[in-house]
Every structure is written in structure tokens, then in C-alpha cells.
Design an enzyme around this catalytic site. Structure first.
Site, PDB file in Angstrom:
ATOM      1  N   THR A  95       0.882  -1.177   0.000  1.00 50.21           N
ATOM      2  CA  THR A  95       0.000   0.000   0.000  1.00 50.21           C
ATOM      3  C   THR A  95       0.918   1.225   0.000  1.00 50.21           C
ATOM      4  OG1 THR A  95      -0.146  -0.256   2.419  1.00 50.21           O
ATOM      5  CG2 THR A  95      -2.020  -1.010   1.134  1.00 50.21           C
TER       6      THR A  95
ATOM      7  N   GLN B  74       9.669  -7.477  11.153  1.00 54.67           N
ATOM      8  CA  GLN B  74      10.665  -6.487  10.756  1.00 54.67           C
ATOM      9  C   GLN B  74      11.503  -7.073   9.635  1.00 54.67           C
ATOM     10  OE1 GLN B  74      11.999  -5.800  15.076  1.00 54.67           O
ATOM     11  NE2 GLN B  74      13.123  -4.253  13.945  1.00 54.67           N
TER      12      GLN B  74
ATOM     13  N   LYS C 140      -2.053  -1.509  14.012  1.00 52.05           N
ATOM     14  CA  LYS C 140      -0.835  -1.498  13.192  1.00 52.05           C
ATOM     15  C   LYS C 140      -0.196  -0.111  13.168  1.00 52.05           C
ATOM     16  CE  LYS C 140       2.159  -2.387  10.024  1.00 52.05           C
ATOM     17  NZ  LYS C 140       3.170  -3.386   9.936  1.00 52.05           N
TER      18      LYS C 140
ATOM     19  N   GLY D 142      20.322   7.757  16.028  1.00 51.77           N
ATOM     20  CA  GLY D 142      20.967   7.607  14.725  1.00 51.77           C
ATOM     21  C   GLY D 142      20.594   8.733  13.797  1.00 51.77           C
TER      22      GLY D 142
ATOM     23  N   CYS E  56       8.346   1.351   5.829  1.00 51.66           N
ATOM     24  CA  CYS E  56       7.153   1.312   6.685  1.00 51.66           C
ATOM     25  C   CYS E  56       6.996   2.500   7.620  1.00 51.66           C
ATOM     26  CB  CYS E  56       7.156   0.016   7.493  1.00 51.66           C
ATOM     27  SG  CYS E  56       7.298  -1.430   6.460  1.00 51.66           S
TER      28      CYS E  56
ATOM     29  N   LYS F  95      18.790  -0.189   7.105  1.00 47.52           N
ATOM     30  CA  LYS F  95      19.277  -0.763   8.362  1.00 47.52           C
ATOM     31  C   LYS F  95      20.146  -1.968   8.006  1.00 47.52           C
ATOM     32  CE  LYS F  95      15.289  -3.722   9.418  1.00 47.52           C
ATOM     33  NZ  LYS F  95      14.353  -4.090  10.462  1.00 47.52           N
TER      34      LYS F  95
HETATM   35  C1  UGA Z   1       8.878  -1.720  10.939  1.00 46.40           C
HETATM   36  C2  UGA Z   1       8.356  -2.227  12.286  1.00 46.40           C
HETATM   37  O1  UGA Z   1       9.440  -2.328  13.214  1.00 46.40           O
HETATM   38  C3  UGA Z   1       7.696  -3.598  12.128  1.00 46.40           C
HETATM   39  O2  UGA Z   1       7.154  -4.028  13.367  1.00 46.40           O
HETATM   40  C4  UGA Z   1       6.584  -3.482  11.085  1.00 46.40           C
HETATM   41  O3  UGA Z   1       5.963  -4.741  10.861  1.00 46.40           O
HETATM   42  C5  UGA Z   1       7.181  -2.989   9.776  1.00 46.40           C
HETATM   43  O4  UGA Z   1       7.811  -1.701   9.991  1.00 46.40           O
HETATM   44  C6  UGA Z   1       6.062  -2.850   8.787  1.00 46.40           C
HETATM   45  O5  UGA Z   1       5.192  -2.004   9.000  1.00 46.40           O
HETATM   46  O6  UGA Z   1       5.984  -3.654   7.846  1.00 46.40           O
HETATM   47  P1  UGA Z   1      11.039  -2.248   9.447  1.00 46.40           P
HETATM   48  O7  UGA Z   1      10.531  -1.269   8.462  1.00 46.40           O
HETATM   49  O8  UGA Z   1      11.547  -3.556   8.964  1.00 46.40           O
HETATM   50  O9  UGA Z   1       9.908  -2.615  10.525  1.00 46.40           O
HETATM   51  O10 UGA Z   1      12.218  -1.514  10.204  1.00 46.40           O
HETATM   52  P2  UGA Z   1      12.617  -1.186  11.717  1.00 46.40           P
HETATM   53  O11 UGA Z   1      13.439  -2.251  12.277  1.00 46.40           O
HETATM   54  O12 UGA Z   1      11.410  -0.780  12.489  1.00 46.40           O
HETATM   55  O13 UGA Z   1      13.556   0.091  11.495  1.00 46.40           O
HETATM   56  C7  UGA Z   1      13.036   1.280  10.910  1.00 46.40           C
HETATM   57  C8  UGA Z   1      14.049   2.375  10.954  1.00 46.40           C
HETATM   58  O14 UGA Z   1      14.268   2.833  12.282  1.00 46.40           O
HETATM   59  C9  UGA Z   1      15.434   2.007  10.422  1.00 46.40           C
HETATM   60  O15 UGA Z   1      15.909   3.061   9.616  1.00 46.40           O
HETATM   61  C10 UGA Z   1      16.284   1.875  11.680  1.00 46.40           C
HETATM   62  O16 UGA Z   1      17.639   2.145  11.462  1.00 46.40           O
HETATM   63  C11 UGA Z   1      15.648   2.921  12.562  1.00 46.40           C
HETATM   64  N1  UGA Z   1      15.851   2.656  13.998  1.00 46.40           N
HETATM   65  C12 UGA Z   1      15.297   1.569  14.589  1.00 46.40           C
HETATM   66  C13 UGA Z   1      16.603   3.556  14.748  1.00 46.40           C
HETATM   67  O17 UGA Z   1      17.125   4.567  14.233  1.00 46.40           O
HETATM   68  N2  UGA Z   1      16.771   3.308  16.088  1.00 46.40           N
HETATM   69  C14 UGA Z   1      16.226   2.229  16.696  1.00 46.40           C
HETATM   70  O18 UGA Z   1      16.409   2.085  17.925  1.00 46.40           O
HETATM   71  C15 UGA Z   1      15.481   1.337  15.941  1.00 46.40           C
END
Ligand code: UGA
Length: 436
Positions: free
Chosen positions: A84, A158, A210, A260, A267, A327
Site C-alpha cells: 500500500t 521487521q 498497526k 541515529g 514502513c 538498516k
Molecule cells: C517496521 C516495524 O518495526 C515492524 O514491526 C513493522 O511490521 C514494519 O515496519 C512494517 O510495518 O511492515 P522495518 O521497516 O523492517 O519494521 O524496520 P525497523 O526495524 O522498524 O527500522 C526502521 C528504521 O528505524 C530504520 O531506519 C532503523 O535504522 C531505525 N531505527 C530503529 C533507529 O534509528 N533506532 C532504533 O532504535 C530502531
């Protein structure tokens, strides 16, 4: 029991592979025939740890991958996991989901089965009731809740831990009416994940859960990034010690407090914008969400300012960007802050060299010949006047004084504080640590 999965992205392909590896009868469907061919050969269209291994196990068992929609006709459960994407006003684009449910409706009209349709795609509250349900009923000529089931089933996996999260979810959310179909879905998931909480609620609440989840995660990140900026201007203050300590308070929790360059990916940024847009449309001014989003957008400017403070004008300066994936452990660069940073630096006419362990191809698809692609981090640092560490890849932890030996100017900005302990003989700035 036969399970259909429509949309073979991170969610659909991980879910289908895990189910099939457990011996379930699964048909995975995607409109992209080329992609299907790749997957049928056991090759994942994107890098995701452990996915190919699980996919191959699934393919040896009962996993069928096809672009032929008609194969869902004898499925008992049909999961929709299409994207989406975001429109320019922040709202979500529903064309893919409309197309998928239209096709399901047409097939439902012809089948004697009474399947359950479960929507995994992220959709704004009200989408099930106002868009998906009417399309399905109109196209099939059948009644939801009587002749087929309709359940909201948001996904929380994730990227980079998609397989682990699919095997061991922290919760299962099922939104919809209390019908025989809901009972069946509950029984399916409780057998699949015996010790996991199953939350049964209505469609709107499931859809909202969500967005609540992702916007809370984004809020945690923007909170810690704002504190990190304060620390950076407070000599001696260290954001990691602060995050670690407040994380010990169970009311706060340790995760998602890594400061960061801002959150990226396909997402969090998209869901924040969609929720803000939704709140606006129903007359709520989402002040907190707006602030979270604003902090995220400003974070990258802090990095640019830091570079300019040391290098002056950025035109023709040799800058190395380490890590372009949004990431670690993924090759995904969608909405990656590193990509945004490169765009900003190119506008200022800097010369950019990059290295990422997995995302080189995807980065090249964006920038082509506009930047230089190194074969290693050390090669990328050669003759550089500034290195910016953007993504916390494990291998970057090995960088040390000898890796920066051939930099023209030893100037390092470490957005992830990976090299703090290395005592680099360089002008070293760690985001979130105030220089003494
Ligand atoms: C995110 C959510 O964490 C999932 O639970 C969700 O299912 C998913 O979106 C989705 O909607 O499909 P994701 O996009 O894989 O998952 O990535 P994250 O691990 O959440 O990281 C997102 C961003 O936040 C990255 O750029 C990461 O570097 C940053 N981040 C994350 C930080 O800067 N600090 C943190 O402590 C954690």
C-alpha cells in the site's frame, strides 16, 4: 487445508515460505511473472537472512509459486499481502489492494468454497469496511460473514528478521465479526503459534493497532534522537549510556532507543505520514505525530551541518558514505536516510563514494554513474575527506586507524557510535556524544 497468499514481498514470501516449510499446502501468487520464476528456483528477489533456506524447504514440500490468480479457487484461507504505497499527500495508494480483492471476488463468485480472506496489508482504519468489503461482496455476489470470511490480520515482522518474526510473532491480531470464520482463523493461528496471544477485535481497531505500533516505534526513535542532539551539545554526555539506563525501567523498555540519523525504510516513514494524513482528514491535529516526523526530517540536516562546519563548502569535496541500506542485514534502500543524505550532498556538488555490504546494486539503480561504488569500506575511504557511517553493519565495527590511513582528511562522522572505543586518530564525531 490449502492456503493462498497474494503478494510475494517481505511479508507474503516470508509467511508463505514458513508455512510451507512446516508442511502446509501453500500457493503464493504475485502479478510479477519474472519474480515468480526466480522464487520458484529458490532465489529470493531481495536479501533477507534465512529466507532462501526456508523457501527451498517449502518448495521441496507443498509450496507452489505462480502468477496465475485462478489457483486461489480451492483455497480455504486467502491472505492478501500486497503493498500500500504512499501518495504525494501522505495517504496510502489502494490500487494494488483493490485489484487483488477484485480478482478474489471474481473467483469467489465461481467457487463452492467458503474461504476466509485475511488482509495483512497495512490499511487505514475504515478501509476494510468501506473499500475491501464492498468490492468483495459486489464482485462475488456473496455475503461476508456467511459465504466467506473477512478478517483484518495486520503484520508486525521487521525486515532483516522476517523469518524469525514470522515463526515467533509477539502477537496475532484478528479483526472482524464473531463468526464461524473467526473461530476457524483463531484455531488456525493457535495451532501455528500455541503460546502467542491472539487479540480478537473489530476491523477498525485491528487496522489502527498497526499504525499505533509503528507510530509508537517512530516516537521512541525521534525521542531518543532529540535527546541525542541535546547530548551532542553537552560536553561529555553520552546518549547510549542514557538509553541503556532508561531502558532498564520496564515502563520504558530497552528496544528502539538507538539514536541515529533518523528512521527510514518502507514502513515507519510511510505509516507516520498516512496516520497524520488520516488524523487531519477526521479533524484531529496530530501535534505529537507531526513533531515526531519533523524531528526525523531534521536529523539529516544535523549531519549535513556537521560536515559543513568542518569542510566548509561541500562542492568538489570527496565524501564517503558507509552503508546505504536503511538498516543492517537488508539490501533495502527504500526511504533510507543514507540515500537522502547522498541526494543532499550531490545537490551541493560533493563527490560521493559509497560502500554497503548488500545494497550496492539497489543504490546503483538510484544513482547510476553519479557516484562511485567501492568494493570495500577501506577502498571507499581512500582519498576521502570525510567518512559518514550511516548503517550499523557488523563488519564496520572492524574499521580502525589502518582503515582510515589513506583518507585525505581524517574526518569521521559516526551516526551509530560504532567506533567510539577505537580512539581513531581523526576528527571524530559520534552522533549523540558531546565532545569534551
Ligand atoms: C517496521 C516495524 O518495526 C515492524 O514491526 C513493522 O511490521 C514494519 O515496519 C512494517 O510495518 O511492515 P522495518 O521497516 O523492517 O519494521 O524496520 P525497523 O526495524 O522498524 O527500522 C526502521 C528504521 O528505524 C530504520 O531506519 C532503523 O535504522 C531505525 N531505527 C530503529 C533507529 O534509528 N533506532 C532504533 O532504535 C530502531
Amino acid at each position: 487445508m490449502k492456503i493462498g497468499i497474494i503478494g510475494l514481498g517481505f511479508v507474503g514470501l516470508s509467511f508463505g515460505s514458513v508455512l510451507a516449510s512446516k508442511g502446509k499446502n501453500v500457493v503464493g501468487i504475485d502479478v510479477d511473472a519474472e519474480k515468480c520464476k526466480k522464487i520458484r528456483n529458490g532465489v529470493s528477489p531481495f536479501f533477507e537472512p534465512d529466507l532462501e533456506r526456508i523457501l527451498k524447504i517449502g518448495l521441496k514440500k507443498k509450496l507452489i509459486i505462480t502468477d496465475d490468480f485462478s489457483l486461489i479457487k480451492d483455497c480455504d484461507m486467502i491472505f492478501v499481502a500486497v503493498g500500500t504505497p504512499q501518495k504525494s499527500n501522505g495517504a496510502i495508494e489502494l490500487s494494488m489492494i483493490k485489484k487483488a480483492v477484485t480478482s478474489i471476488g471474481i473467483i469467489l463468485a465461481k467457487t463452492k468454497k467458503n474461504p476466509i480472506v485475511l488482509i495483512k496489508s497495512t490499511v487505514i482504519p475504515g478501509t476494510m469496511q468501506n473499500v475491501i468489503l464492498p468490492i468483495l461482496e459486489k464482485r462475488s455476489g456473496k455475503k461476508a460473514g456467511k459465504e466467506f470470511g473477512l478478517i483484518s490480520n495486520p503484520e508486525f515482522l521487521q525486515e532483516s528478521s522476517a523469518i524469525r518474526d514470522t515463526k515467533f510473532p509477539h502477537v496475532i491480531v484478528l479483526g472482524g465479526y464473531q463468526t464461524k470464520f473467526m473461530k476457524k482463523a483463531k484455531s488456525f493461528f493457535s495451532k501455528l503459534h500455541p503460546n502467542v496471544s491472539i487479540v480478537i477485535t473489530n476491523h477498525q481497531t485491528a487496522e489502527m493497532i498497526k499504525y499505533a505500533n509503528n507510530s509508537f516505534l517512530a516516537t521512541k526513535i525521534s525521542f531518543i534522537n532529540q535527546l541525542s542532539n541535546i547530548c551532542q551539545n553537552t560536553p561529555g554526555a553520552n546518549i547510549d549510556d542514557i538509553a541503556k539506563t532508561i531502558g532498564l525501567d520496564p515502563r520504558i523498555g530497552a528496544l528502539f532507543l538507538n539514536a541515529g540519523p533518523g528512521y527510514g525504510g518502507s514502513c515507519l516513514p510511510k505509516d507516520m505520514k498516512a496516520l497524520i494524513n488520516f488524523a487531519d482528514t477526521i479533524g484531529i491535529n496530530p501535534t505529537l505525530l507531526n513533531a515526531v516526523e519533523k524531528i526525523n526530517q531534521k536529523q539529516i540536516q544535523n549531519i549535513v551541518s556537521l560536515i559543513e562546519k568542518t569542510l566548509g563548502t561541500l562542492a568538489l569535496k570527496q565524501i564517503t558514505v558507509l552503508g546505504t541500506a536503511f538498516k543492517p542485514n537488508t539490501d533495502d534502500i527504500r526511504d533510507s536516510i543514507a540515500i537522502e543524505l547522498i541526494k543532499k550532498l550531490l545537490k551541493k556538488k560533493s563527490r560521493i563514494t559509497i560502500y554497503d555490504p548488500k545494497a550496492m546494486k539497489n543504490t546503483k539503480d538510484v544513482f547510476g554513474e553519479k557516484i562511485i561504488y567501492a568494493r570495500s569500506a577501506t577502498e571507499a575511504l581512500n582519498k576521502s575527506q570525510c567518512a559518514i557511517l550511516m548503517t550499523h553493519w557488523k563488519q564496520f565495527e572492524k574499521l580502525n586507524n589502518s582503515s582510515i590511513k589513506y583518507m585525505n582528511k581524517k574526518f569521521v562522522i559516526d551516526c551509530r557510535r560504532i567506533l567510539v572505543e577505537k580512539k581513531l586518530q581523526a576528527e571524530y564525531h559520534a552522533i549523540g556524544i558531546g565532545k569534551i
